[in-house]
Write an enzyme that holds these catalytic residues in place. Sequence first.
Site, short mmCIF file in Angstrom:
data_model
loop_
_atom_site.label_atom_id
_atom_site.label_comp_id
_atom_site.label_asym_id
_atom_site.label_seq_id
_atom_site.Cartn_x
_atom_site.Cartn_y
_atom_site.Cartn_z
N HIS A 267 0.87 -1.19 0.00
CA HIS A 267 0.00 0.00 0.00
C HIS A 267 0.90 1.23 0.00
CE1 HIS A 267 -3.51 2.34 0.55
NE2 HIS A 267 -3.88 2.00 1.77
N HIS A 307 -2.46 -2.33 -9.91
CA HIS A 307 -3.41 -1.73 -8.98
C HIS A 307 -4.67 -2.57 -8.95
CE1 HIS A 307 -5.88 1.32 -7.01
NE2 HIS A 307 -4.73 1.84 -6.62
N ASP A 363 2.69 5.41 -6.95
CA ASP A 363 3.96 5.30 -6.23
C ASP A 363 5.18 5.21 -7.14
OD1 ASP A 363 2.90 5.32 -3.63
OD2 ASP A 363 2.21 3.27 -3.88
N1 CMC Z 1 4.79 -7.05 -10.71
C1 CMC Z 1 4.67 -8.29 -11.22
N2 CMC Z 1 3.52 -8.99 -11.24
C2 CMC Z 1 2.44 -8.39 -10.71
C3 CMC Z 1 2.49 -7.10 -10.16
C4 CMC Z 1 3.71 -6.43 -10.18
N3 CMC Z 1 3.82 -5.20 -9.68
N4 CMC Z 1 1.27 -6.76 -9.70
C5 CMC Z 1 0.46 -7.79 -9.96
N5 CMC Z 1 1.17 -8.78 -10.57
C6 CMC Z 1 0.64 -10.05 -11.05
C7 CMC Z 1 0.41 -11.02 -9.91
O1 CMC Z 1 1.52 -11.84 -9.68
C8 CMC Z 1 -0.80 -11.75 -10.37
O2 CMC Z 1 -0.37 -12.73 -11.28
P1 CMC Z 1 -1.14 -14.16 -11.37
O3 CMC Z 1 -2.54 -13.83 -11.79
O4 CMC Z 1 -0.36 -14.91 -12.39
O5 CMC Z 1 -1.06 -14.77 -9.99
C9 CMC Z 1 -1.60 -10.73 -11.17
O6 CMC Z 1 -0.63 -9.78 -11.61
C10 CMC Z 1 -2.67 -10.04 -10.37
O7 CMC Z 1 -2.09 -9.51 -9.18
P2 CMC Z 1 -2.81 -9.49 -7.78
O8 CMC Z 1 -1.77 -9.41 -6.71
O9 CMC Z 1 -3.80 -10.62 -7.71
O10 CMC Z 1 -3.60 -8.13 -7.90
P3 CMC Z 1 -4.18 -7.32 -6.71
O11 CMC Z 1 -5.25 -6.48 -7.26
O12 CMC Z 1 -4.49 -8.22 -5.58
O13 CMC Z 1 -2.92 -6.44 -6.26
C11 CMC Z 1 -1.32 -4.71 -6.03
C12 CMC Z 1 -2.72 -5.11 -6.56
C13 CMC Z 1 -1.17 -3.19 -6.08
C14 CMC Z 1 -1.18 -5.15 -4.56
C15 CMC Z 1 -0.24 -5.40 -6.89
O14 CMC Z 1 -0.37 -5.00 -8.24
C16 CMC Z 1 1.17 -5.14 -6.38
O15 CMC Z 1 1.64 -5.87 -5.49
N6 CMC Z 1 1.88 -4.11 -6.95
C17 CMC Z 1 3.19 -3.75 -6.46
C18 CMC Z 1 3.06 -2.94 -5.17
C19 CMC Z 1 2.57 -1.53 -5.43
O16 CMC Z 1 3.03 -0.84 -6.33
N7 CMC Z 1 1.62 -1.10 -4.60
C20 CMC Z 1 1.06 0.28 -4.66
C21 CMC Z 1 -0.37 0.27 -5.04
S1 CMC Z 1 -1.00 1.88 -5.48
C22 CMC Z 1 -0.95 2.85 -4.06
C23 CMC Z 1 -1.54 2.25 -2.87
O17 CMC Z 1 -2.59 1.61 -2.89
O18 CMC Z 1 -0.97 2.46 -1.80
#
Ligand code: CMC
Length: 428
Positions: A267, A307, A363
């Site tokens: 986050h 996201h 971010d």
């Molecule tokens: N790099 C590589 N793979 C990714 C990434 C990434 N940054 N983000 C998602 N994926 C992949 C993930 O491995 C999954 O693959 P699979 O379907 O094969 O298992 C797929 O994409 C969907 O990801 P998810 O984790 O199920 O998606 P989510 O909606 O639960 O998570 C997220 C969203 C923001 C937590 C995630 O994209 C992430 O961890 N990003 C990196 C951390 C980040 O930048 N966070 C800031 C978010 S914006 C500001 C805030 O909210 O604070």
Amino acid sequence: MADTLTVTDNRTGKTYELAVTDGTINAMDLRKIRVSDDDFGLMAYDPAYKNTASCRSAITYIDGDQGILHYRGYPIEQLAVQSSFLECSYLLLKGELPSPSAMARFRHEVTHHTLVHENTRELLDGFRYDAHPMGMLISTIAALSTFYPEAQNVTNEENRWLQIVRLIGKVPTLAAYAYRHRRGLPYVYPDNELSYSGNFLNMLFKMTERTYVPNPAAERALDVLFILHADHEQNCSTSAMRGVGSSRVDPYSALAAACAALYGPLHGGANEAVVRMLNEIGTKDNIPSFVKRAKEDKNVRLMGFGHRVYKNYDPRAKVIKELAYDVFEALGKNPLIDIAVELERIALEDDYFIQKKLYPNVDFYSGLIYQALGLPMDMYPVLFAIGRTVGWLAQWEEMLRDPEQAISRPRQIYTGPAIRDYVPLSER
Ligand code: CMC
């Protein structure tokens, strides 16, 4: 065509008609669907709330597919260029842009609540010299509840407003104190002659000069970053604010919980993680191998990408990317920007990221600006928290006014053992 959903329960053969309002069914209507009279009724299973609307809200609108973000109907791109953080705060809290006199009153109120109780200094002095500023911020925000016990009266609107302006005024002071503690520098009192962001820079960076004069580019950049972070509807920390606040605890305790939720690397901690990642990548040549790891190793993510809601370019990231270049022109270039831009280019052309709709989020570039402003990495989530404080408070106020809301209490599907008899320790 009626706005209803017809469901047939194949366990019983019975058919039910559920109302559809705003593209949503009411989860409580599912409870009518039962196999027998003593059946509890059907529930929706939704870990991590991926498809559950937990409230009605008139504050922030996001269209994740289009990459659109509005505060009270105003596009974020317009607010970032034309408004100020305090004006946006008023907008988020009250629903309308302020008149000039309302704006002056609000500015005066916030400015005159920036001082914190002197005991806060002693509290901070109890932390180790290298304590993470987010830990100090969370603790001191929670401690504010002990200084303002009247804040417990959350049913009184006037009383709530007093706590709201106190929090908007004091969170930057606590944040700056945490930074000064970490640096071993004396705490700096607020300067009421300066703007909200200018005063924050003063409390961070003032040394021995009689009056601190903020750099206009740094002051404006900080203000825009606060605007961009001010609210983002029902994210993890806002849901924490609403969930904790739904127990009718005082707003300081609820806001400390929201701040704790923001601390996590998925986050608000992601901005810090992005700069660490860019440092680790080091040179443009290393980008392809890092992108490969992010695709193949489930434990490595391209931080600042992806996201839960945006399946398009995060509109805040666009504004921040432009802002970064303005800041670098005034304060000197952050060399990591070249790696970030190249990393973005490579990722956006890569099938993995295209198919999963992973784009830069808020971010990805913000940390580079914070770094150019001279802030250490562990202050980045603190900066996020200052901006988001307003959103947490606007959502808390809306939750308390909403007659449909009650104490937050999700259900579960029990998967543990069936009833069994206790065996004394000596017999095990
Ligand atoms: N790099 C590589 N793979 C990714 C990434 C990434 N940054 N983000 C998602 N994926 C992949 C993930 O491995 C999954 O693959 P699979 O379907 O094969 O298992 C797929 O994409 C969907 O990801 P998810 O984790 O199920 O998606 P989510 O909606 O639960 O998570 C997220 C969203 C923001 C937590 C995630 O994209 C992430 O961890 N990003 C990196 C951390 C980040 O930048 N966070 C800031 C978010 S914006 C500001 C805030 O909210 O604070």
